[in-house]
Design an enzyme around this catalytic site. Structure first.
Site, PDB file in Angstrom:
ATOM      1  N   ILE A 118       0.833  -1.205   0.000  1.00  0.00           N
ATOM      2  CA  ILE A 118       0.000   0.000   0.000  1.00  0.00           C
ATOM      3  C   ILE A 118       0.874   1.264   0.000  1.00  0.00           C
ATOM      4  O   ILE A 118       0.638   2.200  -0.772  1.00  0.00           O
ATOM      5  CB  ILE A 118      -0.955  -0.020   1.223  1.00  0.00           C
ATOM      6  CG1 ILE A 118      -1.981  -1.153   1.054  1.00  0.00           C
ATOM      7  CG2 ILE A 118      -1.654   1.325   1.396  1.00  0.00           C
ATOM      8  CD1 ILE A 118      -2.839  -1.430   2.293  1.00  0.00           C
ATOM      9  N   TYR A 166      -3.651  -7.277  17.082  1.00  0.00           N
ATOM     10  CA  TYR A 166      -3.710  -6.392  15.900  1.00  0.00           C
ATOM     11  C   TYR A 166      -4.915  -5.458  15.985  1.00  0.00           C
ATOM     12  O   TYR A 166      -4.806  -4.259  15.745  1.00  0.00           O
ATOM     13  CB  TYR A 166      -3.784  -7.266  14.650  1.00  0.00           C
ATOM     14  CG  TYR A 166      -3.766  -6.526  13.336  1.00  0.00           C
ATOM     15  CD1 TYR A 166      -2.644  -5.814  12.921  1.00  0.00           C
ATOM     16  CD2 TYR A 166      -4.863  -6.569  12.478  1.00  0.00           C
ATOM     17  CE1 TYR A 166      -2.625  -5.148  11.699  1.00  0.00           C
ATOM     18  CE2 TYR A 166      -4.854  -5.921  11.247  1.00  0.00           C
ATOM     19  CZ  TYR A 166      -3.727  -5.205  10.863  1.00  0.00           C
ATOM     20  OH  TYR A 166      -3.711  -4.554   9.650  1.00  0.00           O
ATOM     21  N   LYS A 168      -5.059  -1.258  15.951  1.00  0.00           N
ATOM     22  CA  LYS A 168      -5.720  -0.515  14.876  1.00  0.00           C
ATOM     23  C   LYS A 168      -6.905   0.300  15.416  1.00  0.00           C
ATOM     24  O   LYS A 168      -7.196   1.387  14.900  1.00  0.00           O
ATOM     25  CB  LYS A 168      -6.163  -1.467  13.759  1.00  0.00           C
ATOM     26  CG  LYS A 168      -4.998  -2.095  12.989  1.00  0.00           C
ATOM     27  CD  LYS A 168      -4.127  -1.060  12.293  1.00  0.00           C
ATOM     28  CE  LYS A 168      -3.152  -1.690  11.309  1.00  0.00           C
ATOM     29  NZ  LYS A 168      -2.228  -0.726  10.690  1.00  0.00           N
ATOM     30  N   THR A 205      -1.212  -7.568  -1.078  1.00  0.00           N
ATOM     31  CA  THR A 205       0.155  -7.120  -0.770  1.00  0.00           C
ATOM     32  C   THR A 205       0.868  -8.259  -0.035  1.00  0.00           C
ATOM     33  O   THR A 205       0.263  -9.299   0.244  1.00  0.00           O
ATOM     34  CB  THR A 205       0.182  -5.891   0.175  1.00  0.00           C
ATOM     35  OG1 THR A 205      -0.257  -6.326   1.478  1.00  0.00           O
ATOM     36  CG2 THR A 205      -0.708  -4.758  -0.286  1.00  0.00           C
TER      37      THR A 205
HETATM   38  P1  NDP Z   1       3.289  -4.886   3.229  1.00  0.00           P
HETATM   39  O1  NDP Z   1       3.840  -5.992   4.056  1.00  0.00           O
HETATM   40  O2  NDP Z   1       3.289  -5.026   1.751  1.00  0.00           O
HETATM   41  O3  NDP Z   1       4.030  -3.521   3.592  1.00  0.00           O
HETATM   42  C1  NDP Z   1       4.363  -3.167   4.893  1.00  0.00           C
HETATM   43  C2  NDP Z   1       5.366  -2.034   4.857  1.00  0.00           C
HETATM   44  O4  NDP Z   1       5.683  -1.672   6.198  1.00  0.00           O
HETATM   45  C3  NDP Z   1       6.652  -2.402   4.165  1.00  0.00           C
HETATM   46  O5  NDP Z   1       7.130  -1.303   3.438  1.00  0.00           O
HETATM   47  C4  NDP Z   1       7.576  -2.722   5.340  1.00  0.00           C
HETATM   48  O6  NDP Z   1       8.910  -2.511   4.950  1.00  0.00           O
HETATM   49  C5  NDP Z   1       7.094  -1.709   6.357  1.00  0.00           C
HETATM   50  N1  NDP Z   1       7.442  -2.070   7.729  1.00  0.00           N
HETATM   51  C6  NDP Z   1       7.037  -3.149   8.448  1.00  0.00           C
HETATM   52  N2  NDP Z   1       7.597  -3.137   9.668  1.00  0.00           N
HETATM   53  C7  NDP Z   1       8.376  -2.024   9.719  1.00  0.00           C
HETATM   54  C8  NDP Z   1       9.224  -1.454  10.702  1.00  0.00           C
HETATM   55  N3  NDP Z   1       9.399  -2.013  11.908  1.00  0.00           N
HETATM   56  N4  NDP Z   1       9.866  -0.309  10.410  1.00  0.00           N
HETATM   57  C9  NDP Z   1       9.716   0.290   9.198  1.00  0.00           C
HETATM   58  N5  NDP Z   1       8.938  -0.202   8.230  1.00  0.00           N
HETATM   59  C10 NDP Z   1       8.279  -1.341   8.489  1.00  0.00           C
HETATM   60  O7  NDP Z   1       1.811  -4.678   3.773  1.00  0.00           O
HETATM   61  P2  NDP Z   1       0.651  -3.644   3.381  1.00  0.00           P
HETATM   62  O8  NDP Z   1       1.111  -2.705   2.348  1.00  0.00           O
HETATM   63  O9  NDP Z   1      -0.557  -4.430   3.121  1.00  0.00           O
HETATM   64  O10 NDP Z   1       0.465  -2.904   4.784  1.00  0.00           O
HETATM   65  C11 NDP Z   1       0.429  -1.495   4.916  1.00  0.00           C
HETATM   66  C12 NDP Z   1      -0.558  -1.112   6.005  1.00  0.00           C
HETATM   67  O11 NDP Z   1      -1.872  -1.527   5.605  1.00  0.00           O
HETATM   68  C13 NDP Z   1      -0.307  -1.767   7.365  1.00  0.00           C
HETATM   69  O12 NDP Z   1      -0.480  -0.810   8.378  1.00  0.00           O
HETATM   70  C14 NDP Z   1      -1.391  -2.839   7.441  1.00  0.00           C
HETATM   71  O13 NDP Z   1      -1.740  -3.100   8.787  1.00  0.00           O
HETATM   72  C15 NDP Z   1      -2.512  -2.166   6.687  1.00  0.00           C
HETATM   73  N6  NDP Z   1      -3.547  -3.065   6.165  1.00  0.00           N
HETATM   74  C16 NDP Z   1      -3.304  -3.966   5.151  1.00  0.00           C
HETATM   75  C17 NDP Z   1      -4.329  -4.789   4.680  1.00  0.00           C
HETATM   76  C18 NDP Z   1      -4.125  -5.781   3.575  1.00  0.00           C
HETATM   77  O14 NDP Z   1      -5.039  -6.611   3.317  1.00  0.00           O
HETATM   78  N7  NDP Z   1      -3.015  -5.774   2.876  1.00  0.00           N
HETATM   79  C19 NDP Z   1      -5.689  -4.719   5.245  1.00  0.00           C
HETATM   80  C20 NDP Z   1      -5.843  -3.734   6.283  1.00  0.00           C
HETATM   81  C21 NDP Z   1      -4.810  -2.950   6.718  1.00  0.00           C
HETATM   82  P3  NDP Z   1      10.179  -3.385   5.500  1.00  0.00           P
HETATM   83  O15 NDP Z   1       9.730  -4.794   5.614  1.00  0.00           O
HETATM   84  O16 NDP Z   1      11.223  -3.133   4.470  1.00  0.00           O
HETATM   85  O17 NDP Z   1      10.496  -2.752   6.783  1.00  0.00           O
END
Ligand code: NDP
Length: 288
Positions: A38, A178, A182, A212
């Site tokens: 996202i 979780y 949220k 994702t």
């Molecule tokens: P992804 O796993 O594709 O992306 C997550 C991102 O967060 C990555 O860029 C990752 O980068 C970064 N990240 C995770 N942990 C850390 C950390 N400790 N420090 C810095 N960066 C971090 O998941 P999504 O894009 O789906 O998730 C994005 C948001 O959307 C989240 O908040 C998730 O809870 C929310 N969401 C997603 C849903 C879905 O169905 N996909 C549904 C509802 C909510 P890196 O690993 O390089 O650190």
């Protein structure tokens, strides 16, 4: 223009459409978790719409990849600021803000997005460890970065958009760590909208199922059994892709949303599918 890997052709996103408030030239956007999913969609769309974007995450190679792809999408080929950082570390959050300000001199839009799922039964011995990790990433990091960003957002009449989840409204066994985090994001939005307004608008988007790494696949052709069950309960009958959420973020950051604050964009998911909802079999009303 490089073809985006987020399933839609960004060529359709016309940054120059006057009057639509979608020209972000000169704006500075910081989106956490923008090395994937996202967040990647968000920085790519903002870059396409003319903004200066900060790309950040823990994995240096992914941060670099997204920064390069976002630059290709930028009408003026603006080079994103790429910062490797862990949002659960205070020093890294401070560095995110200070580097952004050192580079661009200001901040207009903060998108709190980096997050991950922490699931497991309440009775499990490691429940509290998972809870602490979930709150640190999905809630505290949002609050801490927002706290650091507000002095700069005050100066630009900026805006804050946080990515929460439908999980804040839909309890599931094993989802407590979780869901609580949220739910905190939703309340943070409402209280901060009151406290930071009228200068800063604060909104939240609560995505449903988005393809994702979060759900371990990004491929629209790979629809798992769980995906199918969730999709069947949603009005649009398809999973979301990052650009769907990015468009909503851009809307909330745009002039179009100038009077929208304290809002949570929560999609509908029906509790029962038609086939397993006993009420759908029920016949009510008078027979003619
Ligand atoms: P992804 O796993 O594709 O992306 C997550 C991102 O967060 C990555 O860029 C990752 O980068 C970064 N990240 C995770 N942990 C850390 C950390 N400790 N420090 C810095 N960066 C971090 O998941 P999504 O894009 O789906 O998730 C994005 C948001 O959307 C989240 O908040 C998730 O809870 C929310 N969401 C997603 C849903 C879905 O169905 N996909 C549904 C509802 C909510 P890196 O690993 O390089 O650190």
């Amino acid at each position: 223009i490089v073809k985006s890997d987020i399933y839609y052709d960004l060529d359709d996103e016309d940054y120059s459409r006057e009057g639509l408030g979608r020209n972000f030239t000169g704006k500075v956007v910081l989106t956490t978790g923008s090395s994937s999913g996202i967040g990647e969609g968000i920085v790519k769309l903002f870059s396409r719409l003319g903004a200066n974007v900060v790309v950040t995450g823990r994995k240096a190679n992914e941060v670099q990849r997204v920064a390069e792809e976002a630059q290709e999408l930028s009408p003026l080929k603006l080079k994103p600021l790429a910062i490797v950082a862990d949002v659960t570390k205070s020093a890294d959050l401070n560095r995110l803000i200070s580097k952004t300000i050192d580079t661009y001199g200001k901040l207009d839009i903060l998108v709190n997005n980096a997050g991950a799922g922490f699931y497991g039964p309440f009775r499990a011995p490691d429940f509290l460890t998972k809870f602490d990790q979930s709150v640190a990433l999905n809630l505290r990091a949002y609050l801490e970065l927002t706290h650091l960003a507000v002095p700069y957002l005050d100066k630009t009449n900026g805006t804050i958009i946080s990515i929460s989840s439908t999980s804040s409204t839909l309890p599931t066994p094993g989802g407590l760590a979780y869901e609580v985090a949220k739910t905190g994001v939703d309340m943070m939005t409402r209280t901060l909208a009151l406290e930071l307004g009228p200068r800063i608008r604060v909104n939240t988007i609560n995505p449903g199922l988005i393809l994702t790494n979060f759900i371990n696949h990004t491929d629209p052709d790979v629809i798992t059994k769980i995906d199918k069950e969730v999709i069947a309960r949603t009005p649009l009958k398809r999973p979301g892709v990052p650009l769907d959420i990015a468009r909503a973020v851009v809307f909330l950051a745009s002039k179009e949303a100038s009077f929208i604050t304290a809002a949570n964009l929560v999609p509908l998911r029906q509790q029962f599918d038609k086939s397993d909802n006993p009420r759908s079999q029920q016949v009510t009303g008078r027979k003619s």
